[in-house]
Scaffold this active site. Structure first.
Site, mmCIF file in Angstrom:
data_model
loop_
_atom_site.group_PDB
_atom_site.id
_atom_site.type_symbol
_atom_site.label_atom_id
_atom_site.label_comp_id
_atom_site.label_asym_id
_atom_site.label_seq_id
_atom_site.Cartn_x
_atom_site.Cartn_y
_atom_site.Cartn_z
ATOM 1 N N ARG A 55 91.391 48.454 -16.618
ATOM 2 C CA ARG A 55 91.908 48.581 -17.987
ATOM 3 C C ARG A 55 90.708 48.714 -18.919
ATOM 4 O O ARG A 55 89.570 48.584 -18.517
ATOM 5 C CB ARG A 55 92.857 47.431 -18.385
ATOM 6 C CG ARG A 55 92.668 46.096 -17.789
ATOM 7 C CD ARG A 55 91.463 45.320 -18.258
ATOM 8 N NE ARG A 55 91.275 45.367 -19.695
ATOM 9 C CZ ARG A 55 90.108 45.211 -20.292
ATOM 10 N NH1 ARG A 55 89.001 45.049 -19.573
ATOM 11 N NH2 ARG A 55 89.990 45.238 -21.580
ATOM 12 N N GLY A 56 91.036 48.975 -20.213
ATOM 13 C CA GLY A 56 89.968 49.290 -21.157
ATOM 14 C C GLY A 56 89.841 50.809 -21.201
ATOM 15 O O GLY A 56 89.771 51.466 -20.145
ATOM 16 N N ARG A 98 99.368 55.232 -18.799
ATOM 17 C CA ARG A 98 99.349 54.396 -20.018
ATOM 18 C C ARG A 98 99.205 55.332 -21.218
ATOM 19 O O ARG A 98 98.408 56.275 -21.171
ATOM 20 C CB ARG A 98 98.195 53.381 -19.999
ATOM 21 C CG ARG A 98 98.428 52.213 -19.040
ATOM 22 C CD ARG A 98 97.391 51.120 -19.243
ATOM 23 N NE ARG A 98 97.673 50.275 -20.391
ATOM 24 C CZ ARG A 98 96.833 49.314 -20.815
ATOM 25 N NH1 ARG A 98 95.691 49.097 -20.185
ATOM 26 N NH2 ARG A 98 97.147 48.574 -21.857
ATOM 27 N N GLN A 207 92.652 38.894 -22.000
ATOM 28 C CA GLN A 207 91.438 39.625 -21.608
ATOM 29 C C GLN A 207 90.176 38.931 -22.129
ATOM 30 O O GLN A 207 89.118 39.007 -21.512
ATOM 31 C CB GLN A 207 91.472 41.065 -22.145
ATOM 32 C CG GLN A 207 92.483 41.969 -21.474
ATOM 33 C CD GLN A 207 93.776 42.038 -22.242
ATOM 34 O OE1 GLN A 207 94.188 41.071 -22.888
ATOM 35 N NE2 GLN A 207 94.462 43.159 -22.180
ATOM 36 N N ASP A 248 91.134 52.219 -28.503
ATOM 37 C CA ASP A 248 91.681 53.106 -27.467
ATOM 38 C C ASP A 248 91.881 54.521 -27.984
ATOM 39 O O ASP A 248 92.030 55.461 -27.197
ATOM 40 C CB ASP A 248 93.007 52.560 -26.947
ATOM 41 C CG ASP A 248 92.770 51.501 -25.892
ATOM 42 O OD1 ASP A 248 92.063 50.526 -26.189
ATOM 43 O OD2 ASP A 248 93.256 51.678 -24.755
ATOM 44 N N ASN A 258 93.787 49.648 -31.425
ATOM 45 C CA ASN A 258 93.125 48.730 -30.493
ATOM 46 C C ASN A 258 94.067 47.580 -30.157
ATOM 47 O O ASN A 258 95.187 47.495 -30.668
ATOM 48 C CB ASN A 258 91.811 48.202 -31.088
ATOM 49 C CG ASN A 258 90.975 47.506 -30.017
ATOM 50 O OD1 ASN A 258 90.762 48.073 -28.945
ATOM 51 N ND2 ASN A 258 90.538 46.283 -30.268
ATOM 52 N N LYS A 259 93.602 46.714 -29.284
ATOM 53 C CA LYS A 259 94.414 45.604 -28.786
ATOM 54 C C LYS A 259 95.123 44.868 -29.918
ATOM 55 O O LYS A 259 94.518 44.593 -30.953
ATOM 56 C CB LYS A 259 93.491 44.653 -28.000
ATOM 57 C CG LYS A 259 94.150 43.449 -27.376
ATOM 58 C CD LYS A 259 95.352 43.783 -26.514
ATOM 59 C CE LYS A 259 95.036 44.798 -25.418
ATOM 60 N NZ LYS A 259 96.270 45.394 -24.844
HETATM 61 O O1 MRU Z 1 95.207 46.682 -22.640
HETATM 62 P P1 MRU Z 1 93.738 46.837 -22.368
HETATM 63 O O2 MRU Z 1 93.118 45.637 -21.748
HETATM 64 O O3 MRU Z 1 93.442 48.116 -21.626
HETATM 65 O O4 MRU Z 1 93.123 46.991 -23.815
HETATM 66 C C1 MRU Z 1 91.743 47.191 -23.947
HETATM 67 C C2 MRU Z 1 91.330 47.196 -25.359
HETATM 68 O O5 MRU Z 1 92.118 47.032 -26.253
HETATM 69 C C3 MRU Z 1 89.904 47.488 -25.645
HETATM 70 O O6 MRU Z 1 89.532 46.867 -26.827
HETATM 71 C C4 MRU Z 1 89.753 49.000 -25.756
HETATM 72 O O7 MRU Z 1 90.102 49.651 -24.579
HETATM 73 C C5 MRU Z 1 88.470 49.514 -26.228
HETATM 74 S S1 MRU Z 1 86.992 48.858 -25.553
HETATM 75 C C6 MRU Z 1 86.592 49.497 -24.147
#
Ligand code: MRU
Length: 363
Positions: A55-56, A98, A207, A248, A258-259
């Site tokens: 992920r990320g 995703r 995370q 993202d 973002n998250k």
């Molecule tokens: O749901 P995830 O764990 O894939 O979300 C990740 C994030 O929100 C990160 O902040 C984002 O991918 C950017 S940093 C590499």
């Protein structure tokens, strides 16, 4: 950690190719268990992205790159037209894994275009397959190098002795290595800035607690884990000097996805006069999207909210709404840190130039 798991003495590897398969550290098991899983088919890689084994946004991009390479490796066909059809099908499967991270479709498009170009030049099926695999390995190396550049740019705006509030995991595990926002943290630490990090636990998948805390502790970077809702108090008490997170997807006007929870942090930061930066590779910028309202927001399972480590924490049959990302309007961001330098408002201009520079089309 065993050497094959390490990028450096203290940095874990996220994804790599060995023995004819793609290997990944299973991020769902961290930090209690360091388990490596491997894949040699597109469906398996798409599922790994969907279930967040990997992920990320940049790491998802790297997994998608290997997914395209695997599709070509596994293709038994002799003619390039059928190979290209298989690759188009692989792209469709991977892109659906995703929705929010644009790095996914950015990577699959880049690999499909490469295969089409090679086929157009008369390359044979096995030559295309070999070239895609080499490109996937180069993609990983390139991502690490880009992250290190972002880290150096970002470290310049981190004050000596700064308390940094960080959301989610943006480290080695969220990328091919080193990290985006956490890359800035790494670079500031190595530059001797004596930083300290407030690590948001990042509900619901934790995370921050599971991954960011683990990465920072491996490198002895000073930190404390805090619950997401502590950010307001910390800022009011003057305990936060800068807020950093990744993204993202970034729209042309600088709105960032973002998250979930990043938006709250950005508003709080502005209210308290604290700088707030998003840290992204230029591949995360999508110039064709005018603003953040057009970015698709992933909704994930109710189980992530109603249970903790498999244990129910809410009434049976509770109704849950679980958006995995939010949009931070650009007006709350001090800047957007990229490998091409720091973009400041007006973001339409600065992001456009950063993207063009990354593509070698701007001086
Ligand atoms: O749901 P995830 O764990 O894939 O979300 C990740 C994030 O929100 C990160 O902040 C984002 O991918 C950017 S940093 C590499």
């Amino acid at each position: 950690m065993t050497p094959d798991l390490q990028l450096s003495m203290t940095t874990p590897r996220t994804i790599w190719w060995a023995d004819g398969k793609v290997h990944m550290i299973d991020q769902r098991q961290l930090p209690q268990t360091v388990e490596i899983v491997d894949f040699d088919d597109v469906q398996g890689i798409a599922l790994a992205i969907n279930e967040m084994v990997v992920r990320g946004a940049p790491a998802i991009g790297a997994a998608a790159a290997f997914g395209m390479a695997v599709a070509a490796q596994g293709s038994p066909v002799a003619d390039t037209a059928t190979l290209l059809a298989d690759l188009r099908q692989a792209k469709t499967v991977l892109d659906a894994a995703r929705p929010t991270a644009v790095n996914l479709s950015w990577a699959t498009s880049r690999f499909l275009q490469m295969a089409e170009r090679l086929a157009g030049d008369g390359a044979m099926v096995n030559e295309i397959a070999k070239a895609l695999l080499a490109e996937a390995e180069a993609f990983v190396a390139q991502d690490i190098e880009i992250n290190q550049r972002m880290g150096r740019h970002g470290a310049e705006v981190i004050p000596q002795g700064a308390n940094i509030l960080h959301h989610c995991n943006t480290g080695s595990l969220a990328t091919a290595g080193y990290g985006t926002a956490l890359g800035v943290v790494r670079a500031a630490h190595v530059a001797g800035k004596h930083i300290h990090v407030w690590v948001d636990e990042t509900r619901p998948r934790l995370q921050g607690a599971r991954l960011t805390a683990w990465e920072l502790m491996l490198e002895d970077i000073p930190m404390h884990l805090v619950v997401d809702s502590a950010s307001g108090l910390l800022m009011r008490q003057g305990k936060v000097d800068v807020v950093l997170f990744g993204a993202d997807r970034v729209a042309a006007n600088g709105d960032v996805a973002n998250k979930i929870g990043s938006y709250n942090l950005a508003i709080l930061a502005q209210e308290h006069g604290i700088p707030c930066y998003a840290v992204v590779p230029t591949s995360t910028i999508e110039p064709t999207l005018a603003d953040g309202d057009q970015i698709p927001i992933e909704e994930r399972s109710w189980l992530e909210v109603a249970t903790l480590a498999g244990v129910p924490v809410a009434p049976n049959d509770v109704l849950v709404y679980n958006p995995a990302f939010d949009i931070t309007p650009h007006r709350y961001l001090t800047g957007i840190i990229t490998e091409e330098g720091i973009c400041y408002p007006p973001f339409e201009q600065s992001l456009k130039h950063a993207k063009l520079r990354a593509e070698g089309r701007d001086s």
